[in-house]
Design an enzyme around this catalytic site. Structure first.
Site, PDB file in Angstrom:
ATOM      1  N   CYS A   7       0.864  -1.184   0.000  1.00 19.30           N
ATOM      2  CA  CYS A   7       0.000   0.000   0.000  1.00 19.30           C
ATOM      3  C   CYS A   7       0.898   1.231   0.000  1.00 19.30           C
ATOM      4  CB  CYS A   7      -0.977  -0.013   1.173  1.00 19.30           C
ATOM      5  SG  CYS A   7      -0.222   0.053   2.808  1.00 19.30           S
ATOM      6  N   ASN A  10       2.331   1.518   4.302  1.00 13.92           N
ATOM      7  CA  ASN A  10       2.615   0.244   4.983  1.00 13.92           C
ATOM      8  C   ASN A  10       2.361   0.341   6.497  1.00 13.92           C
ATOM      9  OD1 ASN A  10       5.467  -1.990   5.552  1.00 13.92           O
ATOM     10  ND2 ASN A  10       3.367  -2.538   5.097  1.00 13.92           N
ATOM     11  N   CYS A  12      -1.350   0.785   7.396  1.00 11.72           N
ATOM     12  CA  CYS A  12      -2.790   0.487   7.545  1.00 11.72           C
ATOM     13  C   CYS A  12      -3.212  -0.744   6.750  1.00 11.72           C
ATOM     14  CB  CYS A  12      -3.644   1.678   7.127  1.00 11.72           C
ATOM     15  SG  CYS A  12      -3.369   3.171   8.103  1.00 11.72           S
ATOM     16  N   ARG A  13      -3.348  -0.590   5.421  1.00  8.14           N
ATOM     17  CA  ARG A  13      -3.941  -1.663   4.605  1.00  8.14           C
ATOM     18  C   ARG A  13      -3.035  -2.875   4.437  1.00  8.14           C
ATOM     19  NH1 ARG A  13      -5.161   2.237  -0.294  1.00  8.14           N
ATOM     20  NH2 ARG A  13      -3.239   3.078   0.586  1.00  8.14           N
ATOM     21  N   SER A  14      -1.796  -2.660   3.996  1.00  6.06           N
ATOM     22  CA  SER A  14      -0.955  -3.842   3.711  1.00  6.06           C
ATOM     23  C   SER A  14      -0.535  -4.607   4.972  1.00  6.06           C
ATOM     24  CB  SER A  14       0.236  -3.504   2.808  1.00  6.06           C
ATOM     25  OG  SER A  14       1.082  -2.541   3.376  1.00  6.06           O
ATOM     26  N   ASP A 120      -8.361   3.794   1.297  1.00  7.59           N
ATOM     27  CA  ASP A 120      -7.392   4.150   2.328  1.00  7.59           C
ATOM     28  C   ASP A 120      -8.134   4.574   3.603  1.00  7.59           C
ATOM     29  OD1 ASP A 120      -5.371   5.122   3.827  1.00  7.59           O
ATOM     30  OD2 ASP A 120      -4.515   6.387   2.263  1.00  7.59           O
TER      31      ASP A 120
HETATM   32  P1  4NP Z   1      -1.764   2.862   4.112  1.00  4.22           P
HETATM   33  O1  4NP Z   1      -2.410   4.195   4.686  1.00  4.22           O
HETATM   34  O2  4NP Z   1      -1.216   3.186   2.721  1.00  4.22           O
HETATM   35  O3  4NP Z   1      -2.905   1.922   4.053  1.00  4.22           O
HETATM   36  O4  4NP Z   1      -0.685   2.454   5.081  1.00  4.22           O
HETATM   37  C1  4NP Z   1      -1.749   5.425   4.719  1.00  4.22           C
HETATM   38  C2  4NP Z   1      -0.777   5.655   5.656  1.00  4.22           C
HETATM   39  C3  4NP Z   1      -0.141   6.879   5.717  1.00  4.22           C
HETATM   40  C4  4NP Z   1      -0.487   7.876   4.819  1.00  4.22           C
HETATM   41  C5  4NP Z   1      -1.466   7.648   3.885  1.00  4.22           C
HETATM   42  C6  4NP Z   1      -2.080   6.401   3.813  1.00  4.22           C
HETATM   43  N1  4NP Z   1       0.146   9.138   4.895  1.00  4.22           N
HETATM   44  O5  4NP Z   1      -0.236  10.039   4.146  1.00  4.22           O
HETATM   45  O6  4NP Z   1       1.043   9.320   5.733  1.00  4.22           O
END
Ligand code: 4NP
Length: 148
Positions: A7, A10, A12-14, A120
Site C-alpha cells: 500500500c 505500509n 494500515c492496509r498492507s 485508504d
Molecule cells: P496505508 O495508509 O497506505 O494503508 O498504510 C496510509 C498511511 C499513511 C499515509 C497515507 C495512507 N500518509 O499520508 O502518511
C-alpha cells in the site's frame, strides 16, 4: 509461494492484508508487506489497524513499515497492490516483463474491476478500518482459492 502486500504507507492496509493472509495461508507460504513511500519506515502499524486485527484474533503489532525495494521483485512470486496509484507506482519500478507480471491489484481477484481498490482508511475512523478488514478478508480467501 511468496506474497508481498503493498500500500502507500505500509501502516494500515498492507499490514492488515499481511496479517490476514498469514492467518489463512498454508505454513510454507511466506507473506510480507511494504509501502511505496518510506515516510513511516520502522514504525509499527497504525493503532487502529492493530486494534481491528486484534478484534479478529490477529496480532500485527510487531510488524514494521518498510518501503518496497528492487530485491522484492526478485524475491516474491506475487505482489498485490491495494489501489491503482500504488499499482502504477509499483509497476513503474519493475525492471522487466517477468517482474511486471508478478504485480496486480489485490481486489482484481474478486472480479469487479470498477471497485478493485481497497480504500485508504488512514483519514477515517474504526468503521472504515473494519470495512477494510472485511474487504481484505474476502480478497485473501479468493486469492488463496486462485493460487492453491
Ligand atoms: P496505508 O495508509 O497506505 O494503508 O498504510 C496510509 C498511511 C499513511 C499515509 C497515507 C495512507 N500518509 O499520508 O502518511
Amino acid at each position: 509461494m511468496k506474497i508481498l502486500m503493498v500500500c502507500l504507507g505500509n501502516i494500515c492496509r498492507s499490514p492488515l492484508a499481511e496479517g490476514i493472509m498469514k492467518s489463512k495461508a498454508p505454513e510454507n507460504f511466506f507473506i510480507d508487506s511494504a509501502g511505496t513511500i518510506s515516510m513511516h519506515e520502522g514504525k509499527h502499524p497504525d493503532q487502529r489497524a492493530i486494534q481491528t486485527a486484534s478484534r479478529h484474533g490477529i496480532d500485527i503489532s510487531q510488524q514494521r513499515s518498510r518501503p518496497i525495494t528492487q530485491a522484492d521483485f526478485e524475491n516474491f512470486d506475487k505482489i498485490y497492490c491495494m489501489d491503482v496509484d500504488v499499482l502504477a507506482d509499483v509497476v513503474s519500478k519493475a525492471r522487466n516483463e517477468d517482474q511486471r507480471k508478478k504485480v496486480s491489484l489485490f481486489l482484481e481477484v474478486l472480479g469487479d474491476h470498477q471497485n478493485a481498490e481497497v480504500p485508504d482508511p488512514y483519514w477515517g475512523d474504526m468503521k472504515e478500518f473494519e470495512e477494510v478488514f472485511q474487504l481484505l478478508d474476502r480478497g485473501c480467501e479468493a486469492i488463496l482459492k486462485q493460487i492453491i
